[in-house]
Design a protein around this motif. Structure first.
Motif, mmCIF file in Angstrom:
data_model
loop_
_atom_site.group_PDB
_atom_site.id
_atom_site.type_symbol
_atom_site.label_atom_id
_atom_site.label_comp_id
_atom_site.label_asym_id
_atom_site.label_seq_id
_atom_site.Cartn_x
_atom_site.Cartn_y
_atom_site.Cartn_z
ATOM 1 N N ALA B 81 -71.468 89.601 -1.463
ATOM 2 C CA ALA B 81 -72.462 89.767 -2.531
ATOM 3 C C ALA B 81 -72.995 91.204 -2.530
ATOM 4 O O ALA B 81 -73.223 91.795 -3.584
ATOM 5 C CB ALA B 81 -73.603 88.775 -2.338
ATOM 6 N N ARG B 82 -73.159 91.759 -1.311
ATOM 7 C CA ARG B 82 -73.662 93.130 -1.185
ATOM 8 C C ARG B 82 -72.660 94.132 -1.779
ATOM 9 O O ARG B 82 -73.036 95.042 -2.520
ATOM 10 C CB ARG B 82 -73.880 93.430 0.298
ATOM 11 C CG ARG B 82 -74.981 94.409 0.532
ATOM 12 C CD ARG B 82 -75.390 94.404 1.993
ATOM 13 N NE ARG B 82 -76.065 93.177 2.372
ATOM 14 C CZ ARG B 82 -76.126 92.710 3.628
ATOM 15 N NH1 ARG B 82 -75.520 93.346 4.600
ATOM 16 N NH2 ARG B 82 -76.785 91.612 3.892
ATOM 17 N N ALA B 83 -71.381 93.950 -1.463
ATOM 18 C CA ALA B 83 -70.329 94.830 -1.983
ATOM 19 C C ALA B 83 -70.258 94.701 -3.508
ATOM 20 O O ALA B 83 -70.135 95.691 -4.224
ATOM 21 C CB ALA B 83 -68.990 94.477 -1.354
ATOM 22 N N ASP B 84 -70.381 93.464 -3.981
ATOM 23 C CA ASP B 84 -70.311 93.221 -5.418
ATOM 24 C C ASP B 84 -71.498 93.872 -6.134
ATOM 25 O O ASP B 84 -71.343 94.417 -7.221
ATOM 26 C CB ASP B 84 -70.300 91.709 -5.685
ATOM 27 C CG ASP B 84 -70.012 91.410 -7.135
ATOM 28 O OD1 ASP B 84 -68.938 91.820 -7.601
ATOM 29 O OD2 ASP B 84 -70.862 90.804 -7.814
ATOM 30 N N HIS B 85 -72.663 93.825 -5.477
ATOM 31 C CA HIS B 85 -73.873 94.439 -6.042
ATOM 32 C C HIS B 85 -73.633 95.944 -6.252
ATOM 33 O O HIS B 85 -73.992 96.500 -7.288
ATOM 34 C CB HIS B 85 -75.055 94.208 -5.099
ATOM 35 C CG HIS B 85 -76.334 94.804 -5.593
ATOM 36 N ND1 HIS B 85 -77.078 94.218 -6.589
ATOM 37 C CD2 HIS B 85 -76.988 95.943 -5.252
ATOM 38 C CE1 HIS B 85 -78.134 94.980 -6.825
ATOM 39 N NE2 HIS B 85 -78.100 96.025 -6.035
ATOM 40 N N TRP B 86 -73.008 96.580 -5.270
ATOM 41 C CA TRP B 86 -72.726 98.016 -5.387
ATOM 42 C C TRP B 86 -71.782 98.260 -6.569
ATOM 43 O O TRP B 86 -72.002 99.142 -7.396
ATOM 44 C CB TRP B 86 -72.129 98.563 -4.079
ATOM 45 C CG TRP B 86 -71.954 100.054 -4.137
ATOM 46 C CD1 TRP B 86 -72.895 100.995 -3.823
ATOM 47 C CD2 TRP B 86 -70.797 100.779 -4.592
ATOM 48 N NE1 TRP B 86 -72.392 102.259 -4.048
ATOM 49 C CE2 TRP B 86 -71.109 102.158 -4.519
ATOM 50 C CE3 TRP B 86 -69.539 100.395 -5.046
ATOM 51 C CZ2 TRP B 86 -70.206 103.153 -4.879
ATOM 52 C CZ3 TRP B 86 -68.642 101.381 -5.415
ATOM 53 C CH2 TRP B 86 -68.971 102.745 -5.329
ATOM 54 N N LEU B 87 -70.710 97.462 -6.643
ATOM 55 C CA LEU B 87 -69.706 97.653 -7.699
ATOM 56 C C LEU B 87 -70.283 97.429 -9.095
ATOM 57 O O LEU B 87 -69.923 98.112 -10.041
ATOM 58 C CB LEU B 87 -68.518 96.720 -7.476
ATOM 59 C CG LEU B 87 -67.534 97.166 -6.392
ATOM 60 C CD1 LEU B 87 -66.624 96.038 -5.988
ATOM 61 C CD2 LEU B 87 -66.701 98.355 -6.885
#
Lengths: 116, 116
Positions: B81-87
């Motif tokens: 979810a954290r990686a997706d938030h950045w993207l």
């Protein structure tokens, strides 16, 4: 074909796995920059910045254009979309966790409410 | 704090930059598996599979529980979810591209229609 896509995703995710490169992409999101401009806020040599740009290029995340002696870099968001597409396959997993948390906060007895 | 988050994202993206580890996460999305079960379809040794699991563990992407001699692995979707938030911060960039493409397809003269 699937193998190619997988290799591509490997290269994309690895390129994103460095905060200096992510910071470069963040700046490029507002528009084209030269390699010199990209190097400046990172307090790094032009050679080091150029190496990071190369890694981003290999992943397809940026395109470099040379005009005279100046190297201009611009972002290509398509690989970011590809990485995001992969991650969204898991969205259900983290959404479910959030739903469960909301349930727990609403019902202090820690039991989900089945009456609604 | 920001630095810690950045380091965390480095580790997450790097862990995702390997198709074997992504394949492991894909299988774990359906439920807990043992390290032996995770190793089987990849045709790799238990030691090699364990090393990949360790990388995923360090990134916080999986949790390992040892019961007796068996190592059980389950997914933790929060770093995804954290990686997706950045993207998703870049979603506007690729959405704009798609919009432009749709405009071009609608208007074969390659000029956007300003009459609508």
């Amino acid at each position: 074909m699937v193998e190619q896509l997988e290799t591509r995703l490997d290269v994309i995710f690895r390129a994103l796995g460095d905060h200096t490169r992510r910071a470069m992409l963040e700046r490029l999101a507002s528009g084209e920059q030269t390699v010199t401009e990209l190097a400046a806020p990172c307090r790094m040599s032009l050679a080091a910045a150029s190496k990071h740009v190369q890694t981003l290029e290999r992943a397809g995340l940026v395109k470099r254009t040379v005009r005279g002696r100046i190297h201009y870099v611009r972002i290509d968001p398509r690989p970011l979309a590809r990485a995001d597409h992969w991650l969204r396959g898991y969205q259900k997993l983290w959404d479910t966790r959030i739903e469960r948390l909301v349930q727990l906060l609403r019902h202090p007895d820690n039991e989900p409410d089945h009456t609604k």
